[in-house]
Design a protein around this motif. Sequence first.
Motif, PDB file in Angstrom:
ATOM      1  N   VAL A  12      30.565  39.491 -21.473  1.00 23.80           N
ATOM      2  CA  VAL A  12      29.546  38.633 -20.862  1.00 23.80           C
ATOM      3  C   VAL A  12      29.527  38.967 -19.372  1.00 23.80           C
ATOM      4  CG1 VAL A  12      28.753  36.288 -20.441  1.00 23.80           C
ATOM      5  CG2 VAL A  12      30.015  36.824 -22.555  1.00 23.80           C
ATOM      6  N   LYS A  13      28.479  39.614 -18.920  1.00 22.80           N
ATOM      7  CA  LYS A  13      28.427  40.078 -17.537  1.00 22.80           C
ATOM      8  C   LYS A  13      28.042  38.954 -16.576  1.00 22.80           C
ATOM      9  CE  LYS A  13      27.353  44.928 -18.508  1.00 22.80           C
ATOM     10  NZ  LYS A  13      26.392  46.044 -18.264  1.00 22.80           N
ATOM     11  N   SER A  14      28.604  39.042 -15.395  1.00 23.85           N
ATOM     12  CA  SER A  14      28.256  38.099 -14.342  1.00 23.85           C
ATOM     13  C   SER A  14      26.806  38.307 -13.932  1.00 23.85           C
ATOM     14  CB  SER A  14      29.174  38.308 -13.135  1.00 23.85           C
ATOM     15  OG  SER A  14      28.794  37.497 -12.064  1.00 23.85           O
ATOM     16  N   GLU A  15      26.085  37.225 -13.718  1.00 26.69           N
ATOM     17  CA  GLU A  15      24.674  37.341 -13.341  1.00 26.69           C
ATOM     18  C   GLU A  15      24.497  37.877 -11.928  1.00 26.69           C
ATOM     19  OE1 GLU A  15      22.689  33.649 -13.962  1.00 26.69           O
ATOM     20  OE2 GLU A  15      23.003  33.662 -16.142  1.00 26.69           O
ATOM     21  N   GLN A  16      25.471  37.603 -11.069  1.00 28.69           N
ATOM     22  CA  GLN A  16      25.372  38.073  -9.688  1.00 28.69           C
ATOM     23  C   GLN A  16      26.768  38.360  -9.152  1.00 28.69           C
ATOM     24  OE1 GLN A  16      23.184  35.522  -7.075  1.00 28.69           O
ATOM     25  NE2 GLN A  16      23.388  36.869  -5.297  1.00 28.69           N
ATOM     26  N   SER A  17      26.945  39.528  -8.569  1.00 31.22           N
ATOM     27  CA  SER A  17      28.244  39.893  -8.005  1.00 31.22           C
ATOM     28  C   SER A  17      28.475  39.182  -6.676  1.00 31.22           C
ATOM     29  CB  SER A  17      28.324  41.405  -7.792  1.00 31.22           C
ATOM     30  OG  SER A  17      29.538  41.748  -7.153  1.00 31.22           O
ATOM     31  N   LYS A  18      29.737  38.868  -6.409  1.00 33.24           N
ATOM     32  CA  LYS A  18      30.104  38.268  -5.122  1.00 33.24           C
ATOM     33  C   LYS A  18      30.710  39.302  -4.173  1.00 33.24           C
ATOM     34  CE  LYS A  18      34.511  36.534  -7.017  1.00 33.24           C
ATOM     35  NZ  LYS A  18      34.307  36.707  -8.472  1.00 33.24           N
ATOM     36  N   ILE A  19      30.599  40.581  -4.530  1.00 35.76           N
ATOM     37  CA  ILE A  19      31.257  41.622  -3.759  1.00 35.76           C
ATOM     38  C   ILE A  19      30.742  41.718  -2.321  1.00 35.76           C
ATOM     39  CG2 ILE A  19      29.675  43.483  -4.471  1.00 35.76           C
ATOM     40  CD1 ILE A  19      32.181  45.300  -4.683  1.00 35.76           C
ATOM     41  N   ASN A  20      29.472  41.413  -2.110  1.00 34.98           N
ATOM     42  CA  ASN A  20      28.906  41.545  -0.763  1.00 34.98           C
ATOM     43  C   ASN A  20      29.422  40.491   0.211  1.00 34.98           C
ATOM     44  OD1 ASN A  20      27.360  43.798  -1.452  1.00 34.98           O
ATOM     45  ND2 ASN A  20      25.647  42.552  -2.158  1.00 34.98           N
ATOM     46  N   SER A  21      30.098  39.472  -0.314  1.00 36.46           N
ATOM     47  CA  SER A  21      30.658  38.436   0.559  1.00 36.46           C
ATOM     48  C   SER A  21      32.098  38.747   0.976  1.00 36.46           C
ATOM     49  CB  SER A  21      30.621  37.079  -0.145  1.00 36.46           C
ATOM     50  OG  SER A  21      31.483  37.082  -1.272  1.00 36.46           O
ATOM     51  N   VAL A  22      32.622  39.886   0.511  1.00 37.97           N
ATOM     52  CA  VAL A  22      34.025  40.225   0.754  1.00 37.97           C
ATOM     53  C   VAL A  22      34.148  41.208   1.917  1.00 37.97           C
ATOM     54  CG1 VAL A  22      36.097  41.262  -0.250  1.00 37.97           C
ATOM     55  CG2 VAL A  22      34.613  39.816  -1.665  1.00 37.97           C
ATOM     56  N   ASP A  23      35.037  40.904   2.848  1.00 40.66           N
ATOM     57  CA  ASP A  23      35.356  41.815   3.947  1.00 40.66           C
ATOM     58  C   ASP A  23      36.543  42.666   3.520  1.00 40.66           C
ATOM     59  OD1 ASP A  23      35.969  43.139   6.255  1.00 40.66           O
ATOM     60  OD2 ASP A  23      36.239  41.347   7.505  1.00 40.66           O
ATOM     61  N   PHE A  24      36.267  43.862   3.059  1.00 42.04           N
ATOM     62  CA  PHE A  24      37.318  44.721   2.520  1.00 42.04           C
ATOM     63  C   PHE A  24      38.251  45.264   3.599  1.00 42.04           C
ATOM     64  CE2 PHE A  24      34.522  44.554  -1.094  1.00 42.04           C
ATOM     65  CZ  PHE A  24      35.354  44.688  -2.190  1.00 42.04           C
ATOM     66  N   ILE A  28      43.473  39.628   2.458  1.00 41.60           N
ATOM     67  CA  ILE A  28      44.784  39.002   2.321  1.00 41.60           C
ATOM     68  C   ILE A  28      45.207  39.184   0.871  1.00 41.60           C
ATOM     69  CG2 ILE A  28      46.090  36.857   2.467  1.00 41.60           C
ATOM     70  CD1 ILE A  28      44.089  35.894   4.543  1.00 41.60           C
ATOM     71  N   PHE A  29      46.393  39.729   0.646  1.00 38.67           N
ATOM     72  CA  PHE A  29      46.798  40.118  -0.698  1.00 38.67           C
ATOM     73  C   PHE A  29      46.692  38.950  -1.676  1.00 38.67           C
ATOM     74  CE2 PHE A  29      49.702  40.845  -4.183  1.00 38.67           C
ATOM     75  CZ  PHE A  29      49.416  42.163  -4.519  1.00 38.67           C
ATOM     76  N   GLY A  30      46.010  39.215  -2.781  1.00 36.52           N
ATOM     77  CA  GLY A  30      45.964  38.281  -3.896  1.00 36.52           C
ATOM     78  C   GLY A  30      45.121  37.034  -3.703  1.00 36.52           C
ATOM     79  N   ARG A  31      44.192  37.060  -2.756  1.00 36.19           N
ATOM     80  CA  ARG A  31      43.364  35.873  -2.509  1.00 36.19           C
ATOM     81  C   ARG A  31      41.918  36.038  -2.966  1.00 36.19           C
ATOM     82  NH1 ARG A  31      45.608  32.252   1.223  1.00 36.19           N
ATOM     83  NH2 ARG A  31      47.874  32.369   1.015  1.00 36.19           N
ATOM     84  N   VAL A  32      41.468  37.281  -3.136  1.00 34.21           N
ATOM     85  CA  VAL A  32      40.085  37.561  -3.536  1.00 34.21           C
ATOM     86  C   VAL A  32      40.102  38.198  -4.920  1.00 34.21           C
ATOM     87  CG1 VAL A  32      38.009  38.893  -2.995  1.00 34.21           C
ATOM     88  CG2 VAL A  32      39.356  37.856  -1.145  1.00 34.21           C
ATOM     89  N   PHE A  33      39.192  37.780  -5.786  1.00 41.71           N
ATOM     90  CA  PHE A  33      39.186  38.293  -7.157  1.00 41.71           C
ATOM     91  C   PHE A  33      37.813  38.853  -7.522  1.00 41.71           C
ATOM     92  CE2 PHE A  33      42.556  35.220  -6.777  1.00 41.71           C
ATOM     93  CZ  PHE A  33      43.633  35.921  -7.313  1.00 41.71           C
ATOM     94  N   THR A  34      37.819  39.801  -8.428  1.00 34.86           N
ATOM     95  CA  THR A  34      36.597  40.506  -8.805  1.00 34.86           C
ATOM     96  C   THR A  34      35.693  39.618  -9.655  1.00 34.86           C
ATOM     97  OG1 THR A  34      37.622  41.457 -10.786  1.00 34.86           O
ATOM     98  CG2 THR A  34      37.832  42.712  -8.729  1.00 34.86           C
TER      99      THR A  34
END
Length: 357
Positions: A12-24, A28-34
Amino acid sequence: MTEDTPNEIVVVKSEQSKINSVDFSNLIFGRVFTDHMFICDFKDGKWQTPQIIPYQAMTIEPSARVFHYGQAVFEGMKAYKDENDDIFLFRPDQNFKRINTSAARLAIPEFPESYFFDGLQTLLKLDKDWIKPGVGNSLYVRPFVIATEPAISASPANQYRFMIICSPAKAYYNEPVRVLFAEKFSRSADGGVGFAKAAGNYAAQFYPTSLAQKKGFQQIIWTDASTHQYLEEAGTMNIFFRINDKLVTAPNNDRILDGVTRKSVIQLAEDLNIDCEVRRVSVEEIKSAAKDGSLKEIFGAGTAAVISPVSAFEHGGDVFEIEQMEKDSYASLFKEKLLQIQHNLSEDPHHWRYKVK
């Protein structure tokens, strides 16, 4: 959107990715998830159809046995991407074997190999944009299993949930760490679950580690529970000692985690003709080596940390500073060798690299 993969994994695919809100650049280790996670339930005596669904909170009953009796094990892995946009894992067969070894020790049913690898590959391909190329970048992969049966009688559960979640990562430790040698508290004991990657092992470390941190040390190197005379492993890493040009590390036993990075370092040492002894390492031996100058390096090895140099240790009120080597450092050498293999930048003579297809 829902679809079935060839191996019966419901996606079941996500309707919208949240990747653009992430500052790569500032993770901080282990705080952001795909965007997605893998989930598979065990009930009626068998593992059900696996699913990959959007990352989300889940509902679990307060009587779930994991909350009361600690049936929970996990793994730590990393995925890497090379400049050709290909995705690689590092020795995932070892992680698969170890999570089932851990599960068996906690009376948790073993997870099927096909579900594990098919699910892992499908998940990584779905969230491939979260894996950034370049040495130092990776996607931390966390498989885990918990007891979900709603019952508080003291016995193994009949229902479980196996999951995989992913988190983009950079370096775990950015600077050399300062450590305490354990004198009172123990990580695990003979006949216990120290060799398993059980959640409770880590919970038991938090309090003594917090005491160490108040004294200015980031980690504890644990000693044997019986005598506290022999050094074993740190909270998040296996430990290596360099005495002159000889590398020394503690042998595996039922108190020590069988680290994937640890065994890789031992193999690399053999490849590089570096003398590496796997034997008991006493506190007094390392203190004596620090005093006479023969202790050249201490470093940790683990999936999250990769290779992490130790800059100082304390025991019995004595603090020993370890001068960091600017050249000919074993820690730097092993870290470079591992990263080159993991990021598909060098030959892989032992076939550790696993290409996601």
